[in-house]
Design an enzyme around this catalytic site. Structure first.
Site, PDB file in Angstrom:
ATOM      1  N   GLU B 213      59.967  20.630  51.102  1.00  0.00           N
ATOM      2  CA  GLU B 213      61.141  19.268  51.273  1.00  0.00           C
ATOM      3  C   GLU B 213      60.623  18.174  51.984  1.00  0.00           C
ATOM      4  O   GLU B 213      60.973  16.938  51.680  1.00  0.00           O
ATOM      5  CB  GLU B 213      62.548  20.002  51.584  1.00  0.00           C
ATOM      6  CG  GLU B 213      63.194  20.755  50.378  1.00  0.00           C
ATOM      7  CD  GLU B 213      62.743  22.393  50.328  1.00  0.00           C
ATOM      8  OE1 GLU B 213      61.862  22.712  51.095  1.00  0.00           O
ATOM      9  OE2 GLU B 213      62.984  23.020  49.569  1.00  0.00           O
ATOM     10  N   HIS B 282      73.814  28.641  52.707  1.00  0.00           N
ATOM     11  CA  HIS B 282      73.671  27.636  51.593  1.00  0.00           C
ATOM     12  C   HIS B 282      75.042  27.341  50.924  1.00  0.00           C
ATOM     13  O   HIS B 282      75.175  26.684  49.892  1.00  0.00           O
ATOM     14  CB  HIS B 282      73.383  28.963  50.375  1.00  0.00           C
ATOM     15  CG  HIS B 282      71.945  29.170  50.204  1.00  0.00           C
ATOM     16  ND1 HIS B 282      70.959  29.973  51.107  1.00  0.00           N
ATOM     17  CD2 HIS B 282      71.008  28.956  49.131  1.00  0.00           C
ATOM     18  CE1 HIS B 282      69.892  29.795  50.614  1.00  0.00           C
ATOM     19  NE2 HIS B 282      69.670  29.470  49.474  1.00  0.00           N
TER      20      HIS B 282
END
Ligand SMILES: Cc1ncc(C[n+]2csc(CCOP(=O)(O)OP(=O)(O)O)c2C)c(N)n1
Ligand SMILES: [Mg+2]
Lengths: 354, 479
Positions: B213, B282
Site C-alpha cells: 500500500e 479491520h
C-alpha cells in the site's frame, strides 16, 4: 524420500542457474527421527486439519463471523518448525494462525472459543479469528495487517538480543506479505544488528487471488534477503521432516549470534483465501493435483506404514482421538457464554500501578 | 449416525437451493469429499464431508429450493460427529462476509427517487454563516445539485454498480484516468466494485498491484504529479494506514509547499468503517482522520445516486480526494439518473428528511440509521430533520446551521470514535455559529471509546444503533 514438486505449486527451477537445491529430508536419512517423533508429527498435523475442517463447518453454521482463513494444506510447516523450537522461543504470524496456535500447544477449546467469540476464548472473545494471542505459549499473534508481524517479530528478536537470553523469534509471513516494504526495512536491521530471528515465508503460491508470478519480480523468495546478506533456503513445506531439519539449522544460526535466516517453505493452501473466497483464479485440477501428490499428512502416513511403525488400526485410533478432541472443542465453543457486557470497556489501557 | 446440515456461505445466508448430490444412498464418503452442490443467488458452492461414513439417507432431494440453513440434508452412519462443511465456494460470492446491510429506510427510498436537487429550505437566501475557520473552497450557497432534464429516467442500481459506472464513464471520458489497487483487475475487485473494467479498459488502465500500500499509493501520487489522474483503490481503508504518509505528506501538502506549482489530482477510494465481525484492525471509520487535513477533500456518500455523482466529481477534481465507501452498503439499491452526465457538487450537504423538532447530522451508513430513528421518533411526536453531510471536508456547515436555527437541537451520528471526531467538529461549529439558537447542548452518538471487539454481543454494544440515536434525540428534546 525426495518428492518432486509438481504443478503450479512447484514453479521452482530445480538446479537452476543459481545452482540451488531445495532443502529436504526423509527417505533413509537418519534425520527421519524415531517412531515416536513421526507419530507425533502425524497426530499434530491431523489435529490442525480436523480442527480447521470443523472451523469451516462452524463458519457455515454462522457460529464464526467475519473472515476465517483456514490453514489446510500447510500443516507441516507449523508442526515442523515447532519441533525445532526451544522453550522460550517466540512465534508470531498473520491472520492464518489457528494452526500455529495449536502447534504451540494451545488448548483447541480456547482457540475454537475465540473463533466463536466467547468469553472462554484465548482473547476472551475480543480478538476473533484474525487476532489471537497467548503469552503462556509465547505466541504473539495473530495480526490482521499483512506484513505487520515481520517488523514485530524482528522486534521480539531485538529484545532477545538485548537480554542475550538465547531465544529465537520465529516470524512467519506469506508470499503476498513478502512484498511489503517493512519486510525489507526489518531484514536490513535484523542483519545489521545480528538479531536472532528466523523468517519463515509460507509460500502457498497465492495472495488472495493473485498468484506469486503476478505479484513478484523475484519469485524465489528465499533470495529476498540476498542484498542484506541474509542466508536463505528453499524448503519443501509439504514435508514435515524437511521443515524441521531446515528450521533446526536456521535456529542454530540465529541462536549462536549469527543473525537472521530466511526459510522459504513451498506449500499450498487447499481452501479459498478465506471462507468467502470462491477461488475461481485456479483450477480444481491444480488443487486436486497437490492434494493427491503432495499432501503433508498422507506423506507421513505412507512413511509410517512403509517403516512398519503404524498399521491401519493404530492410525484409525489416532484419528478417532483427534476427532474427539476437535468435537469437544467445537461443543465447548458453541456452548460457552459470550463475554460479559462490562468487558467492552476493559483492556483498553493497562492499569498504572504505583 | 449424524445429520449433514445445510451450510451457509456467509453469516447472512438464510436459505439456498440444493442443486446437486454427488453421492447417493450407500456411498462411502471421507473427509474432503465433495458430496453436494448448493446455490444461492450469489454463489454456487460445494459441500465437503468433514468426516467419513456411509450415506444412510438423502433427506433433501436434488433441485429443492429454499432449503433453510442448518436443515438436515442427509444422514451419515459410521463415525461419530460426521457432518459436512461448506467451503470451496465456486462462484460470484464476495471475498468478504458481505452482511446484507439494512435495507434502505423507507424515507430514503422515497427521497432518492424524488427530486435530487431538493435543497434545504431557503438555504440560498440566507447569508453564509460567519466565522468559517477553514478556507472555503467554494461558497456553499453557489453549490446545488444539478437539475434533472425533463423526462430523465431513474433506474434502480446498487451502490456497487453506481461506483463502477462512475469509474467507467470517467475512464471513457479522460484517457488519463486509470485504476490501481489490490485485486482490482483479474479478480474484478475484492468487493466486485471494478467488475468488468479490466475487460473494457485493459491492463494498462486497470492495474493489479502487489500488497504494498505504501508503495503503490506513492506511485499513484507521483503519477498524479506528472499529470495523470489515478484512482487508487484500497481493499479497505484499514490498509490505507500503511499509506497514510503519502496521502497526507505527499498528496495533501505538495500544492501548498510548491507554491501552487504541483497539482495532484488523485482519488483514494475503498470501503471504510466497520464491516461485520472482522475485529479491531479491520473496522475503523477514517472520516475524522482525513477530515482533519487541509489539502484533502473527503467524501462519504450514502445512496447510489450520490455515490455515482460524487465519485465522478472526485475523479474530475484537481485535488486529492479521499472517497470513503462502506462495505455494508455496496448491495443497497436506490434510484440513479440514467443517460445524463450525473456529477454532483463536492461540499454540499443534503436534507434527507425535513423536520422541525431535532436535527440529526450523519454521513454514509449512519444516514440510514438516522432515517430509521426519525421514523421511530415520529411515533413519539418528535419531528426529526435528517442531514446527510455527503462531504466531510469541506463541510457544508451552513446547511446544518440553517436546520438548527429551525429545530434548536442537534444530534450528530458517526461510526467512528467520538473524541476529536466529525460530530465534535459539527457541534463546535454549530456552537460558534448558532449558539443563541440552541435549546440544549448538542449530543454525539458514535462508536464506544474502545477498539472494536469481535464477540457479537460486544460488537453490537460498541457500535451506534437506531436506538442510541433515538435516545440521544429524546435527551436533547428533554423527553
Ligand atoms: C496491509 C494489508 N493489505 C491488504 C490486506 C488484505 N489481505 C488480507 S490477506 C491478503 C493476502 C495475503 O497473502 P499472503 O501473504 O500470501 O498470505 P496467505 O493469505 O496466502 O496466507 C490480503 C491482500 C490486509 N489484511 N492488510
Ligand atoms: Mg500466500
Amino acid at each position: 524420500m525426495a518428492r518432486e514438486q509438481t504443478g503450479a505449486a512447484g514453479r521452482r527451477k530445480a538446479n537452476g542457474a543459481d545452482n540451488h537445491k531445495p532443502f529436504r529430508a526423509g527417505g533413509d536419512d537418519p534425520k527421519d527421527g524415531g517412531k515416536a517423533e513421526l507419530l507425533k508429527h502425524y497426530r499434530d498435523m491431523l489435529l490442525i486439519r480436523r480442527f480447521e475442517e470443523r472451523a469451516g463447518q462452524l463458519y457455515g453454521m454462522g457460529l464464526i463471523g467475519g473472515f476465517c482463513h483456514l490453514y489446510i494444506g500447510q500443516e507441516a510447516i507449523a508442526v515442523g518448525v515447532q519441533a525445532a523450537q526451544k522453550p522460550g522461543d517466540q512465534v508470531i504470524t498473520g491472520y492464518r494462525e489457528h494452526g500455529h496456535m495449536l502447534a504451540c500447544g494451545m488448548d483447541p477449546k480456547e482457540v475454537m472459543a475465540e473463533l466463536t467469540g466467547r468469553a472462554s476464548g484465548s482473547s476472551h472473545g475480543k480478538g476473533g479469528s484474525m487476532h489471537m494471542f497467548s503469552t503462556e505459549a509465547n505466541f504473539y499473534g495473530g495480526h490482521g495487517i499483512v506484513g505487520a508481524q515481520v517488523s514485530l517479530g524482528t522486534g521480539l528478536a531485538l529484545a532477545n538480543r538485548y537480554r542475550d537470553d538465547k531465544r529465537v523469534a520465529f516470524t512467519y509471513f506469506g508470499d503476498g506479505a513478502a512484498n511489503q516494504g517493512q519486510v525489507y526495512e526489518s531484514f536490513n536491521m535484523a542483519q545489521l544488528w545480528d538479531l536472532p530471528v528466523v523468517y519463515i515465508i509460507e509460500n502457498n503460491q497465492y495472495a488472495m487471488g493473485t498468484s506469486i508470478d503476478r505479484s513478484s519480480s523475484e519469485t524465489h523468495l528465499y533470495k529476498r534477503g540476498a542484498s542484506f546478506r541474509i542466508p536463505g533456503e528453499e524448503v519443501d513445506g509439504m514435508d514435515v521432516l524437511a521443515v524441521k531439519a531446515a528450521a533446526e539449522k536456521a535456529a542454530e544460526h540465529a541462536r549462536s549470534g549469527k543473525g537472521p535466516y530466511i526459510l522459504e517453505m513451498k506449500t499450498y493452501r487447499y481452501r479459498g483465501h478465506s471462507m468467502s473466497d470462491p477461488a475461481k483464479y485456479r483450477t480444481r485440477d491444480e488443487v486436486d493435483e497437490v492434494r493427491k501428490t503432495r499432501d503433508p499428512i498422507d506423506h507421513v502416513e505412507e512413511m509410517l506404514e512403509k517403516k512398519g511403525w503404524a498399521d491401519e488400526a493404530m492410525l484409525k485410533a489416532l484419528d478417532a482421538e483427534v476427532k474427539r478432541i476437535v468435537a469437544d472443542a467445537a461443543e465447548f465453543a458453541r456452548t460457552s457464554p459470550e463475554p460479559d457486557p462490562k468487558e467492552l470497556y476493559t483492556d483498553v489501557y493497562t492499569e498504572v500501578t504505583a | 449416525m449424524t445429520d449433514v446440515l445445510m451450510p451457509a456461505l456467509s453469516p447472512t445466508m438464510e436459505e439456498g437451493t440444493l442443486a446437486k448430490w454427488h453421492v447417493k444412498k450407500g456411498d462411502k464418503v471421507k473427509s474432503g469429499d465433495v458430496i453436494a452442490e448448493i446455490e444461492t443467488d450469489k454463489a454456487t458452492m460445494e459441500v465437503e464431508a468433514v468426516d467419513e461414513g456411509t450415506v444412510e439417507e438423502i433427506l433433501v432431494p436434488e433441485g429443492t429450493e429454499e432449503v433453510k440453513v442448518n436443515t438436515p440434508i442427509a444422514r451419515l452412519s459410521g463415525e461419530d460427529g460426521a457432518s459436512a462443511s461448506p467451503p470451496a465456494a465456486k462462484a460470484e460470492a464476495e471475498p468478504a462476509p458481505e452482511a446484507k446491510a439494512e435495507s434502505p429506510a423507507p424515507a430514503s427510498r422515497a427521497e432518492a427517487s424524488g427530486d435530487p436537487e431538493r435543497k434545504p429550505p431557503e438555504a440560498d437566501a440566507k447569508p453564509k454563516p460567519e466565522g468559517e475557520g477553514t478556507a472555503p473552497i467554494a461558497p456553499v450557497q453557489a453549490l446545488k445539485d444539478p437539475d434533472l432534464p425533463e423526462g430523465t429516467k431513474l433506474v434502480k442500481m446498487t451502490v456497487r454498480d453506481a461506483l463502477r459506472d462512475a469509474m467507467a464513464e470517467e475512464m471513457r471520458r479522460d484517457k488519463d484516468v486509470f485504476l490501481m489497487g489490490e485485486e482490482v483487475a483479474q479478480y474484478q475487485g475484492a468487493y466486485k466494485v471494478s467488475r468488468e473494467l479490466l475487460q473494457e479498459f485493459g491492463d494498462k488502465r486497470v492495474v493489479d498491484t502487489p500488497i504494498t500500500e505504501y508503495g503503490f499509493a506513492g506511485l499513484g501520487v507521483g503519477a498524479a504529479m506528472a499529470g495523470l489522474k489515478p484512482i487508487v483503490e484500497f481493499m479497505t481503508f484499514n490498509f490505507a494506514m500503511q499509506a497514510i504518509d503519502h496521502i497526507i505528506n505527499s498528496a495533501a501538502k505538495t500544492l501548498y509547499m510548491s507554491g501552487g506549482q504541483i497539482k495532484t489530482s488523485i482519488v483514494f477510494r475503498g470501503p471504510n468503517g466497520a464491516a461485520a465481525r472482522v475485529g479491531a484492525q479491520h473496522s475503523q471509520d477514517y472520516a475524522g482522520w482525513y477530515g482533519h487535513v487541509p489539502g484533502l477533500k473527503v467524501i462519504a456518500p450514502y445512496d447510489a445516486a450520490d455515490a455515482k455523482g460524487l465519485l465522478k466529481a472526485a475523479i474530475r477534481d484537481p485535488n486529492p480526494v479521499v472517497f470513503l465507501e462502506n462495505e455494508m452498503m455496496y448491495g443497497l439499491e436506490s434510484d440513479v439518473p440514467e443517460g445524463i452526465d450525473w456529477v454532483l457538487p463536492i461540499g454540499k450537504a443534503k436534507v434527507r428528511r425535513e423536520g422541525t423538532g431535532v436535527t440529526l447530522v450523519a454521513y454514509s451508513r449512519m444516514v440510514g440509521f438516522c432515517l430509521q430513528a426519525a421514523e421511530k421518533l415520529a411515533e413519539e411526536g418528535i419531528d426529526a430533520e435528517v442531514i446527510d453531510l455527503r462531504t466531510i471536508r469541506p463541510m457544508d456547515i451552513g446547511t446544518v446551521v440553517e436546520s438548527v436555527k429551525k429545530t434548536n437541537r442537534l444530534v450528530t451520528v458517526e461510526e467512528g470514535w467520538g473524541p476529536m471526531g466529525v460530530g465534535a467538529e459539527v457541534a463546535a461549529r454549530v456552537v460558534e455559529l448558532a449558539f443563541d439558537y440552541l435549546d440544549a447542548p448538542p449530543a454525539r452518538v458514535h462508536q464506544e471509546d474502545v477498539p472494536l471487539p469481535y464477540a457479537a454481543n460486544l460488537e453490537a454494544l460498541s457500535l451506534p444503533s437506531v436506538d442510541k440515536i433515538v435516545t440521544a434525540a429524546k435527551a436533547v428534546s428533554y423527553k
